[in-house]
Enzyme design. Structure first.
Site, PDB file in Angstrom:
ATOM      1  N   HIS A 225       6.350  11.935   4.153  1.00 34.28           N
ATOM      2  CA  HIS A 225       6.895  10.445   4.540  1.00 34.28           C
ATOM      3  C   HIS A 225       8.026  10.888   5.460  1.00 34.28           C
ATOM      4  O   HIS A 225       8.345  10.442   6.443  1.00 34.28           O
ATOM      5  CB  HIS A 225       6.858   9.434   3.476  1.00 34.28           C
ATOM      6  CG  HIS A 225       7.063   8.188   4.074  1.00 34.28           C
ATOM      7  ND1 HIS A 225       8.251   7.809   4.575  1.00 34.28           N
ATOM      8  CD2 HIS A 225       6.245   7.153   4.039  1.00 34.28           C
ATOM      9  CE1 HIS A 225       8.248   6.570   4.790  1.00 34.28           C
ATOM     10  NE2 HIS A 225       6.928   6.174   4.593  1.00 34.28           N
ATOM     11  N   GLU A 256       8.443  10.154   9.393  1.00 32.13           N
ATOM     12  CA  GLU A 256       9.500   9.158   9.448  1.00 32.13           C
ATOM     13  C   GLU A 256      10.976   9.654   9.467  1.00 32.13           C
ATOM     14  O   GLU A 256      11.742   8.968   9.599  1.00 32.13           O
ATOM     15  CB  GLU A 256       9.638   8.149   8.412  1.00 32.13           C
ATOM     16  CG  GLU A 256       8.181   7.335   8.239  1.00 32.13           C
ATOM     17  CD  GLU A 256       8.115   6.324   9.148  1.00 32.13           C
ATOM     18  OE1 GLU A 256       9.168   6.144  10.125  1.00 32.13           O
ATOM     19  OE2 GLU A 256       7.159   5.614   9.333  1.00 32.13           O
ATOM     20  N   VAL A 284      -0.374   9.861  -2.257  1.00 33.11           N
ATOM     21  CA  VAL A 284      -1.674   8.928  -1.629  1.00 33.11           C
ATOM     22  C   VAL A 284      -1.788   9.425  -0.428  1.00 33.11           C
ATOM     23  O   VAL A 284      -0.953   9.728   0.473  1.00 33.11           O
ATOM     24  CB  VAL A 284      -1.378   7.395  -2.035  1.00 33.11           C
ATOM     25  CG1 VAL A 284      -1.525   6.918  -3.318  1.00 33.11           C
ATOM     26  CG2 VAL A 284      -0.655   6.665  -0.999  1.00 33.11           C
TER      27      VAL A 284
END
Length: 344
Positions: A225, A256, A284
């Protein structure tokens, strides 16, 4: 994809302004009977600055995420005196929620039969979306803690499924501190990537699950992420752990932060690879994995590598699906339980 992201983010910001986060408390008192296992790292993959994950809640979604009824929300009462509360950011992808977070919770239940395992999500936007779309209720952290109080829980173990220790982990500590006088004892376990041993265990898990692609012609790339917090360095550390172990065809990037897609592509181009395998380095496999990584829009990881001439295979599976990762979380709970029971 950038226009789509902007549209989704605008919707999320408007929705967030209306519903709030729903997972914080104005109670800030603390007590010695609240003990936390403080990790060495400083942020998690789903920290407070990463509310973009709530893009999963686009009202105009036109994709199928599975049957929400198959997922155990673990918000039952009759808890008993001992509870193990598993705290996750959450995902609105129903099947993946069951296969990742649900599998971690199931592993907890098997390993700790003396505890009632319950669930709490930190993303109120995801909670509200699942409720609106599927009429399924999931507790936020405050609701889960209140449920524990109402059920007379005395000993409370809390295990976050965050990748690392960051702003959201700090928020969890603060919220739990507000309930210090409500339980005999509370202990919060460590996130996934905390010690050097954790990094090695996660490396072994991802290498094992991708060994079929390790043929000398394939670059195996993991998309994390990313965060603006200092703890974004865990991705660099994971890359170093892999490289030091001789896995020079394994690459770690983020969606990100840095290293970004361009950084990973540049590294892959330095080798003589013909194929690229993409997997998420996230608990996830939700919106980021399905769209930013495996999507068909031109700036997705998949399309970018294909445009560079590589044959690409996407494996949309979260880390939570791996038994080795589930077992690592179980080990973290065992450490926390020692604190709970004052044993060595």
């Amino acid at each position: 994809m950038k226009a789509k992201k902007a549209s989704r983010l605008l919707f999320v910001m408007l929705l967030a302004a209306m519903v709030g986060t729903g997972c914080s408390s104005d109670k800030t008192t603390s007590s010695d009977n609240v003990q936390t296992k403080t990790p060495e790292t400083t942020a998690d993959g789903n920290d407070k600055s990463n509310q973009k994950d709530a893009e999963e809640t686009d009202e105009e979604e036109n994709y199928e995420t599975g049957d929400a009824a198959l997922d155990n929300t673990r918000n039952q009462n009759e808890i008993g005196e001992n509870e193990l509360l598993v705290v996750s950011f959450g995902t609105s992808y129903n099947d993946n929620r069951r296969l990742t977070i649900g599998s971690i919770e199931n592993a907890m239940e098997k390993a700790f039969p003396k505890y009632s395992v319950r669930r709490g999500f930190t993303s109120q936007i995801i909670i509200d979306h699942v409720k609106k779309r599927d009429n399924v209720e999931i507790d936020n952290v405050k609701e889960a803690l209140d449920r524990a109080v109402d059920n007379g829980v005395k000993k409370l173990l809390i295990q976050p499924t965050h990748l690392m220790n960051g702003l959201e982990y700090k928020d969890l500590e603060e919220e739990v501190a507000g309930y210090a006088d409500s339980f005999e004892k509370v202990v919060i376990g460590k996130p996934l990537l905390t010690s050097d041993e954790d990094f090695k265990a996660v490396m072994d898990a991802v290498v094992d699950v991708t060994k079929q692609y390790d043929d000398g012609e394939t670059a195996i790339c993991f998309m994390g992420h990313g965060t603006e917090a200092d703890s974004n360095s865990v991705y660099e550390k994971m890359q170093k752990t892999l490289t030091d172990a001789g896995k020079t065809n394994y690459f770690v990037g983020t969606v990100e932060a840095e290293p970004n897609l361009e950084d990973v592509l540049a590294k892959v181009k330095e080798g003589k690879y013909k194929k690229v395998v993409l997997r998420p380095l996230m608990i996830v496999a939700g919106d980021h994995a399905n769209n930013d990584m495996a999507g068909d829009e031109e700036d997705s990881w998949k399309k970018t590598f294909e445009s560079a001439g590589y044959e690409v295979e996407c494996v949309v599976e979260g880390l939570g699906q791996l038994e080795a990762i589930q077992n690592l979380f179980v080990e973290h709970v065992k450490e926390a339980e020692k604190e709970l029971n004052n044993t060595k």
